[in-house]
Motif scaffolding. Structure first.
Motif, PDB file in Angstrom:
ATOM      1  N   GLN A 166      -2.612  -7.167  -8.557  1.00  0.00           N
ATOM      2  CA  GLN A 166      -3.261  -7.076  -7.080  1.00  0.00           C
ATOM      3  C   GLN A 166      -3.229  -5.605  -6.564  1.00  0.00           C
ATOM      4  OE1 GLN A 166      -0.909 -10.011  -7.106  1.00  0.00           O
ATOM      5  NE2 GLN A 166      -2.455 -11.078  -8.199  1.00  0.00           N
ATOM      6  N   VAL A 167      -4.206  -4.950  -6.344  1.00  0.00           N
ATOM      7  CA  VAL A 167      -4.255  -3.642  -5.783  1.00  0.00           C
ATOM      8  C   VAL A 167      -4.386  -3.880  -4.308  1.00  0.00           C
ATOM      9  CG1 VAL A 167      -5.197  -1.260  -5.810  1.00  0.00           C
ATOM     10  CG2 VAL A 167      -4.850  -2.649  -8.018  1.00  0.00           C
ATOM     11  N   LEU A 168      -3.514  -3.109  -3.438  1.00  0.00           N
ATOM     12  CA  LEU A 168      -3.640  -3.197  -2.023  1.00  0.00           C
ATOM     13  C   LEU A 168      -4.295  -1.874  -1.441  1.00  0.00           C
ATOM     14  CD1 LEU A 168      -0.239  -4.457  -0.875  1.00  0.00           C
ATOM     15  CD2 LEU A 168      -2.299  -5.909  -1.501  1.00  0.00           C
ATOM     16  N   ASP A 169      -5.537  -1.916  -0.853  1.00  0.00           N
ATOM     17  CA  ASP A 169      -6.089  -0.840  -0.308  1.00  0.00           C
ATOM     18  C   ASP A 169      -5.640  -0.510   1.170  1.00  0.00           C
ATOM     19  OD1 ASP A 169      -7.677   1.434   0.051  1.00  0.00           O
ATOM     20  OD2 ASP A 169      -9.431   0.256  -0.290  1.00  0.00           O
ATOM     21  N   ILE A 170      -4.628   0.343   1.370  1.00  0.00           N
ATOM     22  CA  ILE A 170      -4.004   0.402   2.704  1.00  0.00           C
ATOM     23  C   ILE A 170      -4.701   1.581   3.571  1.00  0.00           C
ATOM     24  CG2 ILE A 170      -1.651   0.599   3.845  1.00  0.00           C
ATOM     25  CD1 ILE A 170      -0.277  -0.064   1.226  1.00  0.00           C
ATOM     26  N   GLU A 171      -5.064   1.425   4.720  1.00  0.00           N
ATOM     27  CA  GLU A 171      -5.448   2.375   5.576  1.00  0.00           C
ATOM     28  C   GLU A 171      -4.157   3.068   6.279  1.00  0.00           C
ATOM     29  OE1 GLU A 171      -8.066   2.945   9.547  1.00  0.00           O
ATOM     30  OE2 GLU A 171      -8.232   0.852   8.652  1.00  0.00           O
ATOM     31  N   ILE A 172      -3.907   4.417   5.981  1.00  0.00           N
ATOM     32  CA  ILE A 172      -2.968   5.123   6.519  1.00  0.00           C
ATOM     33  C   ILE A 172      -3.547   6.055   7.768  1.00  0.00           C
ATOM     34  CG2 ILE A 172      -1.191   6.998   6.149  1.00  0.00           C
ATOM     35  CD1 ILE A 172      -0.821   4.075   4.396  1.00  0.00           C
ATOM     36  N   THR A 173      -3.133   5.879   8.957  1.00  0.00           N
ATOM     37  CA  THR A 173      -3.388   6.578   9.954  1.00  0.00           C
ATOM     38  C   THR A 173      -2.931   7.873   9.726  1.00  0.00           C
ATOM     39  OG1 THR A 173      -1.720   5.860  11.256  1.00  0.00           O
ATOM     40  CG2 THR A 173      -3.910   4.749  11.514  1.00  0.00           C
ATOM     41  N   PRO A 174      -3.511   9.116  10.337  1.00  0.00           N
ATOM     42  CA  PRO A 174      -3.218  10.379  10.165  1.00  0.00           C
ATOM     43  C   PRO A 174      -1.719  10.778  10.623  1.00  0.00           C
ATOM     44  CG  PRO A 174      -5.106  10.518  11.018  1.00  0.00           C
ATOM     45  CD  PRO A 174      -4.868   8.832  11.041  1.00  0.00           C
ATOM     46  N   ASN A 175      -1.150   9.982  11.396  1.00  0.00           N
ATOM     47  CA  ASN A 175       0.208  10.137  11.980  1.00  0.00           C
ATOM     48  C   ASN A 175       1.170   9.619  11.140  1.00  0.00           C
ATOM     49  OD1 ASN A 175      -0.590   7.598  12.919  1.00  0.00           O
ATOM     50  ND2 ASN A 175       1.293   7.446  14.073  1.00  0.00           N
ATOM     51  N   ARG A 176       0.833   8.760  10.099  1.00  0.00           N
ATOM     52  CA  ARG A 176       2.021   8.179   9.214  1.00  0.00           C
ATOM     53  C   ARG A 176       1.843   8.602   8.103  1.00  0.00           C
ATOM     54  NH1 ARG A 176       4.108   3.257  10.346  1.00  0.00           N
ATOM     55  NH2 ARG A 176       5.371   3.921   8.733  1.00  0.00           N
ATOM     56  N   ALA A 177       2.354  10.039   7.826  1.00  0.00           N
ATOM     57  CA  ALA A 177       2.458  10.572   6.670  1.00  0.00           C
ATOM     58  C   ALA A 177       3.395   9.938   5.688  1.00  0.00           C
ATOM     59  CB  ALA A 177       2.501  12.103   6.794  1.00  0.00           C
ATOM     60  N   ASP A 178       4.587   9.589   6.257  1.00  0.00           N
ATOM     61  CA  ASP A 178       5.642   8.748   5.621  1.00  0.00           C
ATOM     62  C   ASP A 178       5.125   7.768   4.749  1.00  0.00           C
ATOM     63  OD1 ASP A 178       6.938   6.181   7.421  1.00  0.00           O
ATOM     64  OD2 ASP A 178       5.245   7.632   8.381  1.00  0.00           O
ATOM     65  N   ALA A 179       4.132   6.982   5.314  1.00  0.00           N
ATOM     66  CA  ALA A 179       3.492   5.983   4.565  1.00  0.00           C
ATOM     67  C   ALA A 179       2.635   6.274   3.204  1.00  0.00           C
ATOM     68  CB  ALA A 179       2.786   4.797   5.525  1.00  0.00           C
ATOM     69  N   LEU A 180       2.378   7.486   2.685  1.00  0.00           N
ATOM     70  CA  LEU A 180       1.812   7.889   1.897  1.00  0.00           C
ATOM     71  C   LEU A 180       2.392   7.894   0.723  1.00  0.00           C
ATOM     72  CD1 LEU A 180      -0.489  10.900   3.657  1.00  0.00           C
ATOM     73  CD2 LEU A 180      -1.461   8.600   2.720  1.00  0.00           C
ATOM     74  N   SER A 181       3.112   6.650   0.288  1.00  0.00           N
ATOM     75  CA  SER A 181       3.782   6.698  -0.767  1.00  0.00           C
ATOM     76  C   SER A 181       4.303   4.994  -0.764  1.00  0.00           C
ATOM     77  CB  SER A 181       5.200   7.596  -0.866  1.00  0.00           C
ATOM     78  OG  SER A 181       6.044   7.237   0.158  1.00  0.00           O
ATOM     79  N   ALA A 182       4.559   4.655  -2.369  1.00  0.00           N
ATOM     80  CA  ALA A 182       4.912   3.499  -2.284  1.00  0.00           C
ATOM     81  C   ALA A 182       6.500   3.243  -1.574  1.00  0.00           C
ATOM     82  CB  ALA A 182       5.280   3.176  -4.007  1.00  0.00           C
ATOM     83  N   LEU A 183       7.196   4.177  -1.780  1.00  0.00           N
ATOM     84  CA  LEU A 183       8.497   4.158  -0.876  1.00  0.00           C
ATOM     85  C   LEU A 183       8.370   3.983   0.590  1.00  0.00           C
ATOM     86  CD1 LEU A 183      11.653   4.088  -0.931  1.00  0.00           C
ATOM     87  CD2 LEU A 183      11.698   6.591  -0.969  1.00  0.00           C
TER      88      LEU A 183
END
Length: 819
Positions: free
Chosen positions: A157-174
């Motif tokens: 299953q592939v999760l399509d996650i919406e990342i807000t501009p302030n959460r750059a740390d969430a632009l990775s699997a880790l």
């Protein structure tokens, strides 16, 4: 951002089922835009090993001889690019005859004389990825010939996650896994770290000199471009297809696998969030890398995708150490820090690699670049050059400033593990990155802000799970954010993190206490005044319009307005090339949309940009009758009606209004010389009113009378006071003053008010007469004088005042009209 569930599950082993994740992600502020099921390949797709690949002479096809396991040796013909050069042992995904993909059943067909047994498929054809650029290839030894592919490529299953501009740390699997583990209080399993370096590396790196600015202007904010740079080298890499597990994750994340070296860089970016670049070591001249601000203005850089870009001194580049009359790396940055012309461009920093230094088919020795670049500079450069890449997307939002060495180690480890590369023991790490500073927060202030009762101990635990170091005593929290949380800068950011992990669902269902900061008291007064003015004008029949702020020299000239001084660099159209200097030209253009004879009442509140500076104005326009003829008689328009609307507006605002007639030079160029007045609001001149000049009306094609007004906003106020109404009756007198026609009523009224004193309550005209008994060139203006006192006034008290007024009139050379 797309991320396979299996990848997250590897980092957070006890993760709940994918069906339970949607509310968790929503609570974390990372809502899911969708969850896509990706199927496993059909059973008829077998992992097959190439035993021989050769080009088919006279065609663009390649002939592949495959070991298919239970089906023995088979031959296929394919038009995939580069298929003829695939080495023996390479594994491909073979769609065997009788297998159905979509609506197509594959079989045996003859292509250019070759009986092709099935088809070597691409990721898109197998519905396991988006790439259709070539067939899927895997390294030798990936699987035994004839192994069904679904055994190696499981459904996910592939999760399509919406990342807000302030959460750059969430632009990775880790990064996503960190949040999930912290929220769910689960163990986080870190990805392999890669081999740690020992000692200095072979590559020398020089960053921009301190004090160097992008504009070369010392008064501008200093930007060094790059404050952390790590470089490692790996030799003897056997480049080719990346391993199946890596290709699978890249494909599910929406990336196209290319080869091991490129895929390793992309994989680490998705895993850790740190973009990296890999260069062919043969092109890194002198084992030197220079990070520098641009070549000479106007020079072009070729990128690895075949495009060319014109760069300048404001663009940060990665250059090799090719010397041009310099003996050291530092000398290459002399004279404002610019490199010598002719230096090889390895890449546009943080955006895209260059054609010089790119990884090629015979590349074996590579230099790994992992750096932290200034997000503002990169955004400017990428926007100017029109280059938007996955790396820019992360850099401009904020990459962990301490992550560069770790990412370089991870890439080096992958190249050694999957490509047999020999890692150089040392690494080059330069620069002193800035990391988030300590934040002082009060637990009581956090509770008050959130409206939730949260124990201070729980706050400390939440922040600790997020990677923060929390010290301080009692309710005082000294919070040191982790380096990857570049968005945590003030105590309100700390409060937000506490709320996220405590759970927004815990917010009490009570109305929060309204706490207004003293700086916000009265902040809405200006907007309330504008809204009140809009409502009043609408009640008077005016229709509000909002016109373009843009104008042109031609329009300003036609309207006799001040010539525009503020020009647009990139105008939308040829008739909107500058910022307007007056409102009324826009109202005249809007009036053209109404048929002749129709009532037109237009109002606009907007800004103008004359030479004197930006200002806010109110513009009004009137054409046609005030009320049209229907089954009852209408109300004619004209200047008196237009002025009456203004007087009603002033009365509704509790303002004192005076219209002073203008003559000669003071008359605005937009107005008729004989029908022009100055608007005085609460004793302050704020604009003008009158009839549109006939020549301007002709230029705009407006037939009939048009009346316009333009005044400054905000309207001047005055002090409010209250007094008891007088219970004494008024005493009124009529006086007819004969004066030259060039003397306005305003001048007559001003004289009478000045001489009468406080007992005069009002002066109103009620008749203007010319004719018999009136000298030529003069007119009689009859006014009613209303007197009021604290008690009933007698004739003995009023008559002396009247005598004084008559004397003042005659002293001006005017006369009194007798009965």
């Amino acid at each position: 951002m797309k991320l396979p569930y299996s990848w997250l599950q590897e980092l957070v082993p006890n993760l709940p089922p994918v069906t339970e994740l949607e509310p968790i992600f929503a609570n974390l502020g990372l809502p899911l835009e969708g969850i896509e099921d990706t199927p496993t390949p059909p059973e008829g797709v077998l992992m097959s090993v190439i035993t021989r690949a050769e080009a088919m002479e006279g065609t663009q096809l390649a002939r592949l001889t495959l070991d298919t396991g239970p089906h023995g040796e088979r031959v296929i013909a394919t038009g995939a690019p580069g298929a003829a050069s695939l080495p023996a042992g390479t594994v491909v995904a073979l769609v065997t005859p009788g297998t159905t993909l979509g609506d197509t059943e594959y079989g045996i067909r003859t292509l250019q004389g070759v009986e092709s047994w099935g088809m070597a498929a691409s990721a898109k054809e197998l519905n396991i990825g988006e790439s259709s650029a070539g067939i899927l290839t895997f390294p030798a030894g990936t699987a035994k010939a004839g192994t069904p592919m679904h055994e190696l490529w499981a459904a996910d299953q592939v999760l399509d996650i919406e990342i807000t501009p302030n959460r750059a740390d969430a632009l990775s699997a880790l990064g996503v896994a960190r949040d999930l583990a912290a929220f769910l209080k689960l163990e986080l399993k870190q990805p392999p770290a890669g081999p740690a370096p020992h000692g200095d590396g072979e590559i020398r790196v020089s960053l921009p000199l301190k004090g160097l600015t992008i504009e070369r202007d010392p008064s501008k904010k200093l930007r060094f471009g790059c404050d952390h740079f790590a470089a490692r080298t790996v030799g003897g890499v056997q480049n080719g297809p990346s391993p199946l597990w890596m290709q699978r994750r890249l494909s599910l994340a929406g990336m196209r696998p290319i080869d091991l070296i490129v895929d390793a860089s992309n994989y680490v970016m998705l895993e850790l969030g740190q973009p990296t670049a890999l260069y062919d070591r043969r092109d890194v001249t002198g084992d030197q890398i220079l990070v520098a601000f641009g070549l000479r203005q106007g020079e072009e850089v070729a990128d690895l995708m075949g495009g060319t870009h014109t760069v300048g001194p404001e663009d940060l580049l990665i250059l090799d150490g090719r010397e041009r009359g310099v003996s050291t790396v530092a000398e290459a940055f002399a004279n404002a820090g610019q490199p010598q012309p002719g230096a090889g461009v390895l890449g546009i920093a943080g955006i895209m690699g260059g054609d010089h230094g790119r990884v090629r088919a015979d590349t074996t020795d590579v230099v790994i670049e992992s750096a932290h670049f200034d997000p503002v500079l990169l955004r400017r450069t990428s926007t100017r050059l029109g280059l938007k890449t996955d790396a820019v997307y992360r850099y401009e939002r904020g990459v962990d400033p301490l992550l560069s060495p770790k990412a370089a180690d991870r890439v080096a480890g992958l190249l050694a593990e999957c490509g047999g590369g020999q890692i150089e023991p040392g690494a080059t790490v330069v620069g002193e990155p800035e990391i988030p500073g300590e934040i002082t927060a009060s637990a009581d202030a956090i509770r008050a802000l959130l409206g939730m009762t949260i124990d201070t101990a729980e706050m400390r635990a939440i922040l600790g799970r997020l990677g923060c170091v929390v010290t301080g005593e009692g309710d005082t929290l000294q919070v040191m954010p982790p380096s990857w949380r570049v968005d945590m800068n003030i105590w309100q950011d700390v409060a937000e993190e506490v709320a996220r992990l405590h759970g927004y669902a815990e917010l009490p269902e009570t109305l929060p206490t309204l706490r207004i900061h003293e700086s916000n008291i009265g902040a809405s007064a200006a907007n309330d005044s504008r809204q009140n003015l809009r409502r009043t004008l609408a009640g008077l029949g005016f229709q509000e319009v909002v016109t373009y702020t843009f104008t042109s020299d031609d329009e300003a000239q036609k309207a006799r307005a001040e010539a525009p001084g503020v020009r647009l660099r990139n105008p939308m159209t040829v008739d909107r090339t500058a910022l307007r200097t007056a409102l009324y030209p826009s109202l005249l253009r809007a009036a053209l949309a109404h048929p002749k004879g129709e009532r037109v009442l237009l109002a606009e509140q907007g800004r103008i940009f004359p030479q004197s500076g930006e200002a806010e104005r109110l513009g009004l326009l009137m054409r046609g009758p005030l009320a049209p003829n229907t089954h009852q008689g209408g109300v004619a328009g004209g200047y008196s009606a237009f002025r009456g609307l203004l007087e009603t507006l002033a009365a509704s605002q509790g303002a004192a209004l005076e219209i002073r007639q203008l003559r000669g030079e003071p008359v605005p160029s937009a107005l008729h010389p004989g029908i022009a007045g100055e608007v005085v609001w609460n004793g302050k001149a704020i604009g003008w009113i009158g009839a549109l000049h006939p020549e301007i009306a002709q230029e705009f094609g407006l037939k009939g009378e048009t009346f316009i007004l333009e005044i400054a906003l905000p309207l001047p106020g005055r002090a409010w006071g209250f007094r008891d109404p007088s219970r004494a009756p008024v005493a009124w007198r009529d006086l007819a003053v004969i004066a030259p026609k060039n003397v306005s009523y305003g001048e007559v009224a001003a004289l009478l008010r000045a001489e009468a004193g406080e007992g005069l309550e009002s002066v109103e005209p009620f008749d203007v007469y010319t004719g018999d008994q009136i000298p030529a060139g003069a007119r009689s203006v009859a006014v009613r004088l209303v007197f009021r006192g604290a008690k009933t006034l007698t004739d003995a008290e009023v008559d002396p005042v009247m005598d004084r007024l008559i004397g003042a009139v005659r002293a001006q050379g005017w006369s009194i009209r007798e009965k």
